[in-house]
Scaffold this motif. Sequence first.
Motif, short mmCIF file in Angstrom:
data_model
loop_
_atom_site.label_atom_id
_atom_site.label_comp_id
_atom_site.label_asym_id
_atom_site.label_seq_id
_atom_site.Cartn_x
_atom_site.Cartn_y
_atom_site.Cartn_z
N HIS A 11 32.82 85.41 40.24
CA HIS A 11 32.72 84.14 39.52
C HIS A 11 33.56 84.25 38.24
O HIS A 11 33.27 85.09 37.38
CB HIS A 11 31.28 83.81 39.14
CG HIS A 11 30.39 83.50 40.30
ND1 HIS A 11 29.89 84.47 41.14
CD2 HIS A 11 29.90 82.32 40.75
CE1 HIS A 11 29.13 83.90 42.07
NE2 HIS A 11 29.13 82.61 41.85
N ASP A 25 34.32 80.69 42.44
CA ASP A 25 32.89 80.44 42.57
C ASP A 25 32.29 81.22 43.74
O ASP A 25 32.05 80.69 44.81
CB ASP A 25 32.67 78.94 42.77
CG ASP A 25 31.21 78.53 42.64
OD1 ASP A 25 30.41 79.32 42.12
OD2 ASP A 25 30.87 77.42 43.08
N LEU A 27 33.61 84.23 45.27
CA LEU A 27 34.60 84.67 46.25
C LEU A 27 34.40 86.13 46.63
O LEU A 27 34.16 86.98 45.77
CB LEU A 27 36.01 84.49 45.68
CG LEU A 27 37.17 84.93 46.57
CD1 LEU A 27 37.27 84.05 47.81
CD2 LEU A 27 38.47 84.91 45.78
N ARG A 233 36.02 78.59 46.33
CA ARG A 233 35.19 79.26 47.33
C ARG A 233 36.03 79.66 48.55
O ARG A 233 37.03 79.02 48.86
CB ARG A 233 34.05 78.35 47.79
CG ARG A 233 33.13 77.90 46.67
CD ARG A 233 32.05 76.97 47.20
NE ARG A 233 31.15 76.49 46.14
CZ ARG A 233 30.12 75.69 46.35
NH1 ARG A 233 29.85 75.25 47.58
NH2 ARG A 233 29.35 75.31 45.34
#
Length: 322
Positions: A11, A25, A27, A233
């Motif tokens: 993040h 966000d 990953l 994402r």
Amino acid sequence: MSGILEVRDLHTQFDTLDGVVRAVDGLSFDLDRGETLGIVGESGCGKSVTALSILRLIPPETGRIASGSIRFEGEELTRLSEEAMKRLRGHRISMIFQEPMTSLNPVLTVGTQIAENVTRHLGVSKRAARERAHEMLDLVRIADARRRLDEYPHQLSGGMRQRVMIAMALSCDPQVLIADEPTTALDVTIQAQILDLMLDLKEKTGTAIVLITHDLGVVAETAQRVVVMYAGRRVEEAPVEALFDNPLHPYTRGLMAAIPRLDTDATRLQEIPGMVPLLTRPIVGCAFAARCPLATDRCRAEAPPVVDAGGGHTVACWEVTP
């Protein structure tokens, strides 16, 4: 192949006047030794921020890695001191930035800039560093490399400047090379030459590559695996052949449909309707739901997990989850 880089639940956030931007966000991905991993998605999906996060180059005044893990050869990079990161950057992990004209120092010769990196990390003499710079310009196929050492960036073409950037990035034999849009603003002929060069150098040096791009054609030619990002994402990941043969996520299908094709009579490219969600607001449910033709109430209420679809193919979508 064994893993050399592991990113888990990353993040990365930025403070703005409009609120906190959640640029990356949650990953996660792995990079194997000697592999080329493509990271694709629209502008603003978090690709470049991911690269900067790996090298800990997020400006501390405005941004931060809020949580997550980045492990390189088993070492947790988020816990390293800044001095340790300086020893790592440009040596064990290198990066080719998007625009070589702004990344190269306009008041220093290209030979000086390459040699400076070699001297800093390998501790050799100035003469040895200059010879290494000459060797690297030869390696990236710059003609008359000895003379080019004493030229300034403005004296070189865009393609040659990009080759200088590659030479600098590889000058200390890194284990990982992050290439952030390495062919941006180059014409198609030079783009093909740069991509061929990168693949050839990978074969010679064994360097693993993270290739960041919005161009699926580039990915098809160069990568072994692909991570598709949307709104910070990961929505899909697959071997490159599997992704192109059978894209599962509606967003990936939309990207594929927007590629110009010569084997159809279509006069208009298919666009993905709608807008990317604001990253200053928490995203409830699937980030792509507002633009997705398959979206249901569940998609808008619950974020889908990333699940295995078989053969190394993973996807985050309620409607295509096996």
